[in-house]
Design an enzyme around this catalytic site. Structure first.
Site, PDB file in Angstrom:
ATOM      1  N   SER A 225       1.039  -1.271  -0.191  1.00  0.00           N
ATOM      2  CA  SER A 225       0.019   0.006  -0.241  1.00  0.00           C
ATOM      3  C   SER A 225       1.053   1.159   0.000  1.00  0.00           C
ATOM      4  CB  SER A 225      -1.105   0.151   1.063  1.00  0.00           C
ATOM      5  OG  SER A 225      -2.123   0.791   1.109  1.00  0.00           O
ATOM      6  N   ASP A 320      -8.021  -4.856  -7.055  1.00  0.00           N
ATOM      7  CA  ASP A 320      -7.597  -3.668  -6.098  1.00  0.00           C
ATOM      8  C   ASP A 320      -8.759  -2.548  -6.222  1.00  0.00           C
ATOM      9  OD1 ASP A 320      -6.873  -1.910  -4.476  1.00  0.00           O
ATOM     10  OD2 ASP A 320      -4.563  -2.257  -4.884  1.00  0.00           O
ATOM     11  N   HIS A 354      -6.730  -5.546  -2.536  1.00  0.00           N
ATOM     12  CA  HIS A 354      -5.785  -4.750  -2.093  1.00  0.00           C
ATOM     13  C   HIS A 354      -5.247  -5.253  -0.875  1.00  0.00           C
ATOM     14  CE1 HIS A 354      -3.755  -0.999  -1.523  1.00  0.00           C
ATOM     15  NE2 HIS A 354      -3.802  -1.142  -0.312  1.00  0.00           N
TER      16      HIS A 354
END
Length: 415
Positions: A225, A320, A354
């Site tokens: 991330s 994602d 994600h």
């Protein structure tokens, strides 16, 4: 509780967090229908639970490796399905299991059709193997936690760069023979930050390389991330980085301007909150809110990874919903290929979201986003996402072992 029905976890009730178990029930009546339940309370006190209904075979046995769930939290043959489908009693809640000294405790139980408990057992899922040491570190401008494997080494060094501080991944990597320092990219409270500095992270790299059991001259970084773009920047601007694992990240510096040696090296790629998509669950889709890093006005925020003397493993989930990590990965690969570089490999996972983590934790479809300050959908189809985590975890270990070598002579000199 029945004195005859037996519930077993094989090979043992006690295992490492990233190891699968085999759930078996015996001494039921022939073809008896029962429900197997799992429950766990996280570090915030939130209860997570799951259940699946099974029919015993003619001998009164159930084996989750062999038998299909008929109904419940999942359907079909899935040996670790009860862990994957653990769900909170409140929406948009992430399972918090980040303290390495405390195992993940999961209670399994078998219930008859009147919901009477026939058997139960607790699975103790350890983050730290026997002999691994954990030390809190506060040195200079950084603070984190250092995990060291047992034995004399030498061991390769890994910097586990977190967006939100967690000890889980670092402890599990130390079990595999890495000296791992884990720390957050945010060394101050996020609300107080106007910019990010690479200097404290450079201090962390130097500290890690000076550890007595470390035998590598340079380190690997594992990141996901927001921390993934910081890892790219460390490889591009700071000496000492041999390899980078980039998971569900961006190709540009995001959210906060980035500084190194008292000067700004990258401006921030920002997001447009008007492009956030609300959903009925109360969580939003943020994927389309990020500005395009390839537009002329944003190109200065793109991390110049082409100047890095490091190997890259890019890991991108195709579903994602936080941001478009697959497109960012393709852009970086095309840029490196155009320059004739071969210092990278990649893996993409269809139907994965994600939030890719070490395997066998509860799937998290949505939770609070620290930048948007509201719940976001992370994406991914639960079962496929879980399979991606198992595969990714193996690939990460292989990549780290192949790209950071140890020098025994250097280690002897340190000792």
């Amino acid at each position: 509780m029945s004195s005859q029905v037996r519930l077993r976890l094989l090979p043992s009730d006690r295992c490492l967090y990233d190891e699968p178990i085999q759930v078996k029930v015996s001494h039921l009546r022939s073809r008896q229908v029962v429900t197997i339940k799992a429950s766990s309370t996280d570090e915030k006190g939130v209860l997570f639970s799951s259940s699946a209904t099974y029919r015993a075979d003619g001998n009164g046995d159930i084996d989750l490796v062999r038998d299909a769930s008929l109904s419940g939290s999942y359907v079909g043959v899935e040996p670790m399905g009860l862990l994957r489908t653990l769900k909170p009693n409140t929406l948009n809640t992430l399972f918090i299991k980040e303290k390495a000294l405390e195992p993940h405790m999961v209670k399994f139980s078998v219930h008859d059709e009147e919901d009477q408990i026939l058997a139960e057992v607790t699975n103790e899922r350890l983050l730290m193997a026997d002999g691994v040491s954990r030390v809190s570190v506060k040195e200079g401008s950084f603070h984190g936690v250092l995990f060291t494997p047992p034995g004399t080494g030498p061991f390769p060094a890994v910097l586990d760069l977190c967006t939100v501080m967690s000890e889980r991944r670092a402890a599990l990597l130390a079990n595999k023979g890495f000296v791992v320092l884990t720390l957050s990219v945010f060394q101050e409270k996020l609300g107080n930050l106007k910019m990010l500095h690479l200097d404290p992270l450079e201090e962390a790299i130097i500290f890690l390389l000076q550890q007595p059991k470390v035998g590598s001259k340079r380190i690997s970084i594992i990141s996901n991330s927001k921390s993934a773009d910081v890892a790219l920047s460390l490889a591009a601007f700071v000496p000492g980085v041999e390899a980078v694992v980039w998971i569900s990240g961006c190709s540009a510096n995001t959210a906060l301007p980035l500084f190194y040696k008292k000067r700004q090296i990258l401006p921030a790629l920002m997001f447009d909150t008007t492009k956030v998509i609300p959903t009925q669950s109360g969580a939003v889709i943020g994927k389309y809110a990020m500005h395009d890093p390839l537009k002329e006005e944003n190109r200065a925020s793109v991390v110049p990874i082409e100047q890095a003397n490091a190997h890259f493993l890019f890991v991108a989930p195709e579903d994602d919903l936080c941001w478009d990590s697959y497109t960012y990965m393709m852009e970086m690969m095309e840029r490196l290929q155009h320059l004739g570089k071969t210092n990278f490999e990649s893996v993409c996972y269809p139907k994965a979201g994600h939030f890719l983590e070490p395997p066998y934790g509860p799937f998290c479809p949505s939770s609070l986003n620290m930048f948007l300050k509201k719940p976001v959908l992370w994406g991914g189809e639960s079962r496929t996402h879980a399979a991606a985590e198992v595969d990714m975890w193996k690939k990460i270990q292989e990549f780290l072992k192949s790209h950071v070598s140890c020098d025994p002579v250097q280690t002897d000199a340190k000792l």
